[in-house]
Design an enzyme around this catalytic site. Structure first.
Site, PDB file in Angstrom:
ATOM      1  CG  HIS A 134      -1.944  -1.170   1.098  1.00 19.58           C
ATOM      2  ND1 HIS A 134      -2.812  -1.365   0.058  1.00 19.58           N
ATOM      3  CD2 HIS A 134      -2.106  -2.228   1.923  1.00 19.58           C
ATOM      4  CE1 HIS A 134      -3.477  -2.484   0.256  1.00 19.58           C
ATOM      5  NE2 HIS A 134      -3.072  -3.051   1.373  1.00 19.58           N
TER       6      HIS A 134
ATOM      7  NE  ARG B 163      -3.180  12.701   0.525  1.00 19.03           N
ATOM      8  CZ  ARG B 163      -3.727  11.506   0.714  1.00 19.03           C
ATOM      9  NH1 ARG B 163      -4.703  11.355   1.593  1.00 19.03           N
ATOM     10  NH2 ARG B 163      -3.315  10.461   0.033  1.00 19.03           N
TER      11      ARG B 163
HETATM   12  C1  MV4 Z   1     -10.081  -2.996  -3.163  1.00 17.56           C
HETATM   13  C2  MV4 Z   1      -9.351  -3.928  -3.922  1.00 17.56           C
HETATM   14  C3  MV4 Z   1     -10.071  -4.885  -4.616  1.00 17.56           C
HETATM   15  N1  MV4 Z   1     -11.413  -4.914  -4.529  1.00 17.56           N
HETATM   16  N2  MV4 Z   1     -11.422  -3.059  -3.129  1.00 17.56           N
HETATM   17  C4  MV4 Z   1      -6.374  -1.002  -0.982  1.00 17.56           C
HETATM   18  C5  MV4 Z   1      -6.267   0.242  -0.176  1.00 17.56           C
HETATM   19  C6  MV4 Z   1      -7.590   0.934  -0.266  1.00 17.56           C
HETATM   20  N3  MV4 Z   1      -7.393   2.273  -0.756  1.00 17.56           N
HETATM   21  C7  MV4 Z   1      -8.419   0.102  -1.203  1.00 17.56           C
HETATM   22  N4  MV4 Z   1      -7.618  -1.005  -1.625  1.00 17.56           N
HETATM   23  C8  MV4 Z   1      -8.130  -1.973  -2.430  1.00 17.56           C
HETATM   24  N5  MV4 Z   1      -9.486  -2.054  -2.454  1.00 17.56           N
HETATM   25  C9  MV4 Z   1     -12.059  -4.005  -3.784  1.00 17.56           C
HETATM   26  N6  MV4 Z   1     -13.394  -4.074  -3.702  1.00 17.56           N
HETATM   27  C10 MV4 Z   1      -7.966  -3.842  -3.947  1.00 17.56           C
HETATM   28  C11 MV4 Z   1      -7.349  -2.869  -3.184  1.00 17.56           C
HETATM   29  C12 MV4 Z   1      -5.916  -2.865  -3.246  1.00 17.56           C
HETATM   30  C13 MV4 Z   1      -5.224  -1.788  -3.756  1.00 17.56           C
HETATM   31  C14 MV4 Z   1      -5.869  -0.654  -4.216  1.00 17.56           C
HETATM   32  C15 MV4 Z   1      -5.166   0.414  -4.702  1.00 17.56           C
HETATM   33  C16 MV4 Z   1      -3.776   0.345  -4.768  1.00 17.56           C
HETATM   34  C17 MV4 Z   1      -3.128  -0.751  -4.323  1.00 17.56           C
HETATM   35  C18 MV4 Z   1      -3.833  -1.839  -3.811  1.00 17.56           C
HETATM   36  C19 MV4 Z   1      -3.141  -2.957  -3.368  1.00 17.56           C
HETATM   37  C20 MV4 Z   1      -3.820  -4.011  -2.844  1.00 17.56           C
HETATM   38  C21 MV4 Z   1      -5.222  -3.958  -2.774  1.00 17.56           C
END
Ligand code: MV4
Length: 502
Positions: free
Chosen positions: A236, A293
């Site tokens: 992340h 932000r």
């Molecule tokens: C998700 C997802 C897959 N499906 N939601 C990670 C942090 C938060 N901002 C939301 N995130 C995610 N939400 C659903 N329904 C996968 C992620 C996610 C991710 C998102 C953005 C950038 C990197 C990531 C790494 C792992 C998982």
């Protein structure tokens, strides 16, 4: 109209904001912790005030002290940067109470987007697509969630309402394992945010993370500045961002951009903000969350649009209209940003601390470096390990990659380990070059194997530095005169050493 801006932040972003203020003729006030007495942002500002000890909660998170300093120094505006107090509704509200312009959105928008469950419900009403999941607002019990889960379907994700950034997130593969995962997600969210509330979303597998920059003025104009591809991340933490995304075409860009504008309007947004989307393999896109932000990666958008986002933020906060309409925004070329972190890519990315003894910063056509450190500055473990952002622009994505390789090769930082070798390996990887990656790429498909820990150029500079250090020490020892000894012996040694090295 404000004239003096307090920058409630540190590092590269504080320097970035001071630069924008200076260009607009605004006075600047820096604040700093005991660890940052010699920091660049302190030197660049017109005035600087000590906040307290190094730990953030005793310095950069002390809203009360920062507001006191604003009052005492006659600052009539505060720019919060990112992190620290940037997304604290109460801080933005306190500024308004004290008649200090908060350079950011209204407290109500921060609150509406800060609660991720509330944010979902709000944008759904505005017709913004979200991942299927729970749609109720407020605290749901485990029983409620276990009841709803089968209708959402597995695999699904438990997410913290107060979350963002993956904290308190759990993947659930079946109903049986859900009670235990709910418990641990709630526990993690409770300890991280003081709020154990969670909601559910269907898991979107193999998705890309693409975000849209938006800016909004107080006259009700809202525009987007296109997207940033942010899928290259690890645990992340984003590592590389680029604009445009190699995955979007003009049609999808326009569609997602107008949805991003709609999502912002749903919370009556003001100033600069970012709408995060997940985009799946079939190019379906879903609203994830909004960051209320300025973001770390804003420079890639600046490079492809030619728009100074921080200057726009200042103008907006002064009540001026946006300098651009949506039609004025034109995208040119390709920009890539590498986050340079003080961490060891050969050793599980553990943070590296110490004094930067020497550095060579890349320059030249299409290269920008935003940094808050310089030789002599000590990297402490108290703050984020990001010490610089290397941003390049090229006519095409391929040219930007070649330019990034060149700039990474030029970059020298001695004194702490950095993730520059990671970036070099990434720029050489065929999957990155081909734009074939999603958010799992770094953790699951990428390896530093084959990258040598120190290349020839690094060895060479190390040798030069070792010689220099040895020379200095010889000089110093030549000046030490032991008691009861005449100093001629030392001079003799220096003479002999110099003859040897002629
Ligand atoms: C998700 C997802 C897959 N499906 N939601 C990670 C942090 C938060 N901002 C939301 N995130 C995610 N939400 C659903 N329904 C996968 C992620 C996610 C991710 C998102 C953005 C950038 C990197 C990531 C790494 C792992 C998982």
């Amino acid at each position: 109209m404000f004239k003096k801006v307090l920058i409630a932040n540190r590092g590269e972003i504080a320097v970035r904001i001071i630069r924008a203020c200076r260009e607009l003729g605004l006075e600047t006030v820096a604040v700093f912790s005991e660890a940052d007495r010699n920091a660049l942002h302190v030197r660049y500002a017109d005035e600087a005030y000590l906040l307290g000890p190094a730990p953030s909660r005793e310095s950069y998170l002390r809203a009360d002290k920062i507001l006191d300093i604003a009052k005492k120094s006659d600052a009539d505006a505060i720019h919060p940067g990112y992190g620290f107090l940037a997304e604290r509704e109460d801080f933005a509200a306190k500024c308004a109470e004290l008649d200090i312009a908060f350079i950011g959105p209204k407290p109500s928008s921060i609150a509406a987007m800060g609660d991720k469950g509330k944010a979902r419900a709000t944008v759904i009403k505005a017709g913004v697509p979200v991942v299927p999941g729970t749609e109720d607002v407020g605290n749901m019990t485990d029983a409620d969630l276990l009841n709803i889960a089968p209708s959402i379907g597995f695999p699904l994700l438990i997410k913290a309402t107060a979350g963002g950034g993956g904290k308190g997130m759990r993947e659930v593969r079946s109903l049986d394992e859900m009670p235990a995962l709910l418990q641990s997600a709630r526990r993690e969210a409770e300890s991280a945010f003081g709020d154990g509330n969670v909601y559910l979303e269907k898991l979107v597998e193999g998705a890309r993370h693409i975000e849209f920059q938006i800016i909004a003025d107080s006259q009700g104009n809202v525009i987007h500045l296109g997207e940033r591809e942010c899928s290259i991340q690890r645990r992340h933490q984003k590592l590389v961002e680029e604009a445009p995304s190699p995955f979007l075409d003009d049609e999808l860009r326009e569609k997602m951009g107008s949805v991003a504008v709609k999502a912002s309007q749903a919370v009556d947004y003001l100033n600069a903000g970012t709408i995060e989307f997940l985009v799946d393999k079939d190019r379906n896109f879903y609203f994830l969350e909004m960051n209320t932000r300025l973001q770390v990666e804003h420079p890639v958008t600046e490079m492809v649009t030619g728009i100074d986002i921080v200057a726009e933020q200042l103008r907006i906060a002064r009540g001026r209209q946006l300098s651009y309409t949506q039609d004025d925004v034109k995208f040119k070329g390709h920009a890539i940003e590498c986050r340079v972190n003080a961490e060891d890519p050969f050793n599980n990315f553990i943070p590296s601390t110490g004094r930067i003894s020497h550095s060579l910063i890349p320059t030249g056509p299409g290269v920008r470096v935003d940094t808050g450190v310089y030789p002599g500055f000590e990297i402490t473990p108290y703050y984020d390990p990001m010490i610089a952002k290397l941003i390049v622009w090229g006519e095409t994505r391929a040219q930007a990659i070649l330019r990034m390789r060149r700039a990474l090769e030029e970059y020298r930082i001695v004194g702490v380990r950095t993730n520059i070798p990671f970036h070099q390996t990434l720029m050489d990887s065929h999957r990155f070059m081909g734009g074939q990656f999603d958010t799992r790429f770094v953790e699951e498909r990428f390896s530093m194997e084959g990258a040598s820990e120190a290349d020839e150029a690094q060895t060479e500079i190390a040798a030069i530095l070792a010689t220099l250090v040895a020379h200095r020490e010889t000089e110093r020892s030549a000046q030490i005169v032991r008691r009861n000894e005449r100093d001629t012996s030392n001079w003799k040694w220096v003479g002999r050493w110099e003859r040897m090295h002629r």
